[in-house]
Design a protein around this motif. Sequence first.
Motif, PDB file in Angstrom:
ATOM      1  N   TRP A 143      70.244  23.577  70.138  1.00 38.05           N
ATOM      2  CA  TRP A 143      71.295  24.181  69.332  1.00 38.05           C
ATOM      3  C   TRP A 143      72.602  23.410  69.502  1.00 38.05           C
ATOM      4  CZ3 TRP A 143      71.226  29.035  66.580  1.00 38.05           C
ATOM      5  CH2 TRP A 143      69.948  29.617  66.519  1.00 38.05           C
ATOM      6  N   TRP A 187      76.875  28.769  66.217  1.00 33.89           N
ATOM      7  CA  TRP A 187      75.744  28.054  66.815  1.00 33.89           C
ATOM      8  C   TRP A 187      74.737  27.779  65.702  1.00 33.89           C
ATOM      9  CZ3 TRP A 187      77.601  32.603  69.063  1.00 33.89           C
ATOM     10  CH2 TRP A 187      78.197  32.473  70.315  1.00 33.89           C
ATOM     11  N   SER A 216      70.830  25.667  64.708  1.00 33.10           N
ATOM     12  CA  SER A 216      69.652  24.890  65.065  1.00 33.10           C
ATOM     13  C   SER A 216      69.107  24.204  63.816  1.00 33.10           C
ATOM     14  CB  SER A 216      68.564  25.798  65.654  1.00 33.10           C
ATOM     15  OG  SER A 216      67.376  25.075  65.910  1.00 33.10           O
ATOM     16  N   TRP A 275      70.956  30.177  62.655  1.00 34.30           N
ATOM     17  CA  TRP A 275      72.326  30.135  63.127  1.00 34.30           C
ATOM     18  C   TRP A 275      72.777  31.506  63.592  1.00 34.30           C
ATOM     19  CZ3 TRP A 275      75.273  33.511  60.430  1.00 34.30           C
ATOM     20  CH2 TRP A 275      74.975  33.737  59.083  1.00 34.30           C
ATOM     21  N   TRP A 328      69.455  32.869  74.359  1.00 38.78           N
ATOM     22  CA  TRP A 328      68.433  31.913  73.953  1.00 38.78           C
ATOM     23  C   TRP A 328      67.415  31.779  75.068  1.00 38.78           C
ATOM     24  CZ3 TRP A 328      73.599  31.423  73.093  1.00 38.78           C
ATOM     25  CH2 TRP A 328      74.026  31.192  71.776  1.00 38.78           C
TER      26      TRP A 328
END
Length: 228
Positions: free
Chosen positions: A10, A25, A27, A48, A137
């Motif tokens: 990320w 954030w 990915s 996100w 995460w």
Amino acid sequence: MITSPRPRGWTSSLHQVGGRPVMRWESDRAWRSLSSGVLGGGLGTSRWVLNATVPNDFDDDSPAEYLARLAETVGLAPDAGIGLLTAVDVHAAVTVARPGVTMCVTTGVGPHAKWPAVHDAEVSEYPRAGTVNAVVWLDHPATPDALVNAVITVTEAKTQAFWEAGVAGTGTCTDTVTLLCPVPAEGEEPTRYLGTRSPVGQALATAAHAAVATGLRQERAAFAESTG
């Protein structure tokens, strides 16, 4: 803002929208997600996460639509992620890593936390609520039931940090938890248990406790400075 460690796979960035900070954030692929967030909540997949600072008197009747517009403003597809709101300046977010886990928490409590079972209280007795937004995460895939289990783990650890800090409550009425993990590859066995007697569950609990405890100390220090 503690920007390191960063969740694997990320990227993170800080934006200013309407004069207020938004933490983003993102990915490059979809992750399995479970969230109580205003936008993109429930079980699904997400690419996100946004955590957006709003005024203390924020009172938008359509917060999900507000977050969708905010996502578009920072270049994100509004239907592909999770949006969170907080009156805390997201610069004050605390990021903690433990084996298999990365967690970012914004902690806002103020005078508004209460024990949840106040049987004779009127709704009007609850003023503007503080908010604790926890974004987690996991390095490895997990089953949906394990992610639900992880919500309990995070909430219990947050409650422990509140109790140790002398906060009169187990959380605020607008707290959120967001969990993300990789989508299992074909033939990959996902984690099925994330309680505190599993290695990753224990790591999750200690990360949540450390992040919330640090956030509470920061909030109290900022309040003391503003009134000193």
